[in-house]
Design a protein around this motif. Structure first.
Motif, PDB file in Angstrom:
ATOM      1  N   UNK A 158      46.823 -37.992  -7.213  1.00 38.00           N
ATOM      2  CA  UNK A 158      47.400 -37.533  -6.173  1.00 38.00           C
ATOM      3  C   UNK A 158      48.130 -36.516  -5.875  1.00 38.00           C
ATOM      4  N   UNK A 159      48.360 -35.619  -6.675  1.00 35.90           N
ATOM      5  CA  UNK A 159      49.531 -34.847  -6.737  1.00 35.90           C
ATOM      6  C   UNK A 159      48.545 -33.382  -6.680  1.00 35.90           C
ATOM      7  N   UNK A 160      47.950 -33.493  -7.239  1.00 35.78           N
ATOM      8  CA  UNK A 160      46.689 -32.793  -5.947  1.00 35.78           C
ATOM      9  C   UNK A 160      46.241 -32.242  -4.638  1.00 35.78           C
TER      10      UNK A 160
ATOM     11  N   UNK B 137      53.269 -29.144  -0.727  1.00 29.95           N
ATOM     12  CA  UNK B 137      51.816 -29.090  -1.320  1.00 29.95           C
ATOM     13  C   UNK B 137      51.706 -27.081  -1.072  1.00 29.95           C
ATOM     14  N   UNK B 138      51.084 -26.562  -2.224  1.00 32.09           N
ATOM     15  CA  UNK B 138      51.186 -24.890  -2.445  1.00 32.09           C
ATOM     16  C   UNK B 138      50.061 -24.609  -2.335  1.00 32.09           C
ATOM     17  N   UNK B 139      49.826 -23.754  -2.549  1.00 36.98           N
ATOM     18  CA  UNK B 139      48.059 -23.727  -2.590  1.00 36.98           C
ATOM     19  C   UNK B 139      48.377 -22.050  -1.715  1.00 36.98           C
ATOM     20  N   UNK B 140      47.186 -21.253  -3.635  1.00 30.13           N
ATOM     21  CA  UNK B 140      46.967 -19.737  -2.806  1.00 30.13           C
ATOM     22  C   UNK B 140      45.914 -19.714  -2.504  1.00 30.13           C
ATOM     23  N   UNK B 141      46.365 -18.402  -1.090  1.00 27.51           N
ATOM     24  CA  UNK B 141      44.653 -17.698  -0.367  1.00 27.51           C
ATOM     25  C   UNK B 141      44.327 -16.988  -1.041  1.00 27.51           C
ATOM     26  N   UNK B 142      44.028 -16.387  -1.757  1.00 30.93           N
ATOM     27  CA  UNK B 142      43.007 -15.641  -2.658  1.00 30.93           C
ATOM     28  C   UNK B 142      42.700 -16.419  -3.282  1.00 30.93           C
ATOM     29  N   UNK B 143      42.694 -16.999  -4.322  1.00 31.15           N
ATOM     30  CA  UNK B 143      42.439 -17.937  -5.323  1.00 31.15           C
ATOM     31  C   UNK B 143      42.366 -19.095  -4.989  1.00 31.15           C
ATOM     32  N   UNK B 144      41.886 -19.451  -3.311  1.00 31.21           N
ATOM     33  CA  UNK B 144      41.424 -20.824  -2.857  1.00 31.21           C
ATOM     34  C   UNK B 144      41.573 -21.740  -4.082  1.00 31.21           C
TER      35      UNK B 144
ATOM     36  N   UNK C 140      58.201 -32.736  -4.906  1.00 31.67           N
ATOM     37  CA  UNK C 140      58.542 -34.116  -4.475  1.00 31.67           C
ATOM     38  C   UNK C 140      59.740 -34.388  -4.236  1.00 31.67           C
ATOM     39  N   UNK C 141      60.318 -33.691  -3.814  1.00 31.04           N
ATOM     40  CA  UNK C 141      62.002 -34.194  -4.277  1.00 31.04           C
ATOM     41  C   UNK C 141      62.640 -34.532  -2.247  1.00 31.04           C
ATOM     42  N   UNK C 142      61.289 -34.694  -1.604  1.00 36.40           N
ATOM     43  CA  UNK C 142      62.071 -35.317  -0.243  1.00 36.40           C
ATOM     44  C   UNK C 142      61.862 -36.602  -0.672  1.00 36.40           C
TER      45      UNK C 142
ATOM     46  N   UNK D  20      58.828 -19.915  -4.723  1.00 36.16           N
ATOM     47  CA  UNK D  20      57.724 -19.638  -4.812  1.00 36.16           C
ATOM     48  C   UNK D  20      57.119 -19.331  -5.926  1.00 36.16           C
ATOM     49  N   UNK D  21      57.447 -18.015  -6.250  1.00 38.67           N
ATOM     50  CA  UNK D  21      57.344 -17.217  -7.080  1.00 38.67           C
ATOM     51  C   UNK D  21      57.560 -18.421  -8.590  1.00 38.67           C
ATOM     52  N   UNK D  22      59.308 -18.818  -8.423  1.00 34.20           N
ATOM     53  CA  UNK D  22      58.809 -19.710  -9.504  1.00 34.20           C
ATOM     54  C   UNK D  22      58.363 -20.980  -9.225  1.00 34.20           C
ATOM     55  N   UNK D  23      57.858 -21.675  -7.968  1.00 31.50           N
ATOM     56  CA  UNK D  23      57.156 -22.971  -8.082  1.00 31.50           C
ATOM     57  C   UNK D  23      58.560 -23.469  -8.760  1.00 31.50           C
ATOM     58  N   UNK D  24      59.781 -23.834  -7.995  1.00 24.83           N
ATOM     59  CA  UNK D  24      61.309 -24.270  -8.139  1.00 24.83           C
ATOM     60  C   UNK D  24      61.883 -24.837  -7.422  1.00 24.83           C
ATOM     61  N   UNK D  25      62.550 -25.856  -7.124  1.00 27.86           N
ATOM     62  CA  UNK D  25      63.778 -26.139  -6.713  1.00 27.86           C
ATOM     63  C   UNK D  25      65.201 -25.663  -6.507  1.00 27.86           C
ATOM     64  N   UNK D  26      65.400 -24.969  -5.322  1.00 29.79           N
ATOM     65  CA  UNK D  26      66.932 -24.333  -5.733  1.00 29.79           C
ATOM     66  C   UNK D  26      67.884 -24.984  -5.307  1.00 29.79           C
TER      67      UNK D  26
END
Length: 362
Positions: free
Chosen positions: A22-24, A52-59, A66-68, A98-104
């Motif tokens: 379910x994480x995808x 969820x974060x999606x790549x548009x060029x790579x579909x 999931x921190x909220x 988003x570049x590092x897919x990390x929480x700030x």
């Protein structure tokens, strides 16, 4: 989607809660979507409390946050960066890389769920707190926030004053705008004579005009113009989308609450929407006197739950005009609840407003 062709390019299907993967993908309603400035990334959030974060060029799916602790209600990318801001019903505002897919970082302050967020180029964001009736400007670099108290009240005096807000020269407007202005003025005169009152109990949406000016809307139907220089609205347009009957002879009419606002960044144009059957385009007044006037109306049937506005880059590099594209998410029910339903289709409507240079005598 391909805007020009109107065709579907790719689909990321939702998943069931009990599946191990379910994480995808989302497993509940999606409430917010944001696109990065370069068009490479799409972020989506919803009632499943995930982003969820999606790549548009790579579909393809890139990652999930999931921190909220409650439904994610708003997302916004900082312009020309891949920094993402999110807000949630858990009253928190979070920052992501988003570049590092990390929480700030996490920002605290709202006393009720934050339901909308917007950001431009500076390292700051503006949010609204629904029933805490505040608009907050977060200065992230300074670790500070500015609190603006909303809750505009619309009484007989303000309704009468609102009669003077219409543009003085109606000959330059199209017939739909003139008709809308006439109906709006008639409604205001009727309400002014009936001693009607409307209070703003929650603030639902916000958009930034520039780095120091923003507009909010709420359930009283009032559009409030804010400046970072003042804690109170510098201008209020009351009952911007009119009123609707409650179906009872004893109950007074209810204001059409503002469900979505969106601006063309760093210009004098912004749009507002409700369930009254139209999207309204407003233009900021020139000069030192703050305010805005209605300049166009787009007919849309249903609840407009979200608006997105973009300027198109002209084919001629020497052109000084740009067309504007308005995308509206229209539904039968409000975005955050099912307390009302209208006869409409659940669709995304896209409108292109052509830029026209004024000719002599116009």
């Amino acid at each position: 989607w391909d805007r020009v062709e109107g065709t579907k390019l790719h689909v990321f299907r939702g998943l069931k809660k009990k599946r191990p993967d379910h994480n995808v993908g989302h497993c509940d309603e999606i409430l917010a979507v944001a696109v990065s400035s370069d068009g490479r990334f799409v972020a989506s959030g919803g009632r499943d409390r995930r982003i969820h974060v999606w790549s548009v060029p790579e579909d393809r799916h890139l990652g999930v946050f999931h921190q909220h602790k409650d439904a994610v209600t708003g997302l916004a990318f900082r312009r020309n960066t891949n920094h993402l801001y999110s807000c949630s019903l858990d009253r928190m505002v979070k920052l992501w890389n988003i570049d590092e897919l990390g929480y700030m970082d996490t920002l605290f302050g709202h006393q009720d769920g934050a339901v909308a967020i917007d950001a431009l180029q500076r390292e700051q964001a503006v949010t609204v707190g629904c029933r805490d009736k505040t608009v907050r400007l977060w200065k992230i670099a300074d670790d500070a926030q500015l609190v603006f108290r909303a809750g505009a009240a619309t009484d007989q005096h303000r309704i009468t004053k609102a009669l003077g807000f219409a543009p003085e020269i109606q000959s330059e407007l199209n017939p739909r705008v003139v008709s809308s202005l006439n109906v709006h003025e008639t409604t205001l005169r009727t309400l002014a004579g009936a001693d009607a009152e409307f209070s703003e109990d929650c603030v639902d949406c916000v958009t930034m005009i520039d780095e120091e000016t923003f507009v909010s809307g709420g359930d009283s139907g009032a559009l409030c113009l804010w400046s970072v220089q003042k804690k109170k609205p510098v201008f209020i347009h009351h009952l911007s989308h009119g009123v609707v009957s409650t179906g009872s002879n004893d109950a007074p009419p209810r204001a059409c609450w503002i469900s979505a606002v969106a601006a063309v960044p760093f210009t004098d144009l912004f749009f507002s929407a409700s369930s009254d059957g139209c999207i309204r385009m407003w233009q900021m007044r020139a000069g030192k006197t703050p305010g805005f006037d209605l300049v166009n109306v787009i007919a849309v049937n249903g609840f407009v739950n979200a608006l997105s506005v973009r300027e198109l880059v002209p084919e001629d590099p020497m052109s000084n005009t740009r067309d504007v594209v308005v995308a509206a998410a229209v539904g039968q029910e409000p975005r955050l609840g099912r307390w009302e339903k209208v006869s409409a289709r659940n669709v995304v409507k896209v409108f292109t407003l052509r830029a026209v240079l004024p000719t002599a005598g116009q």
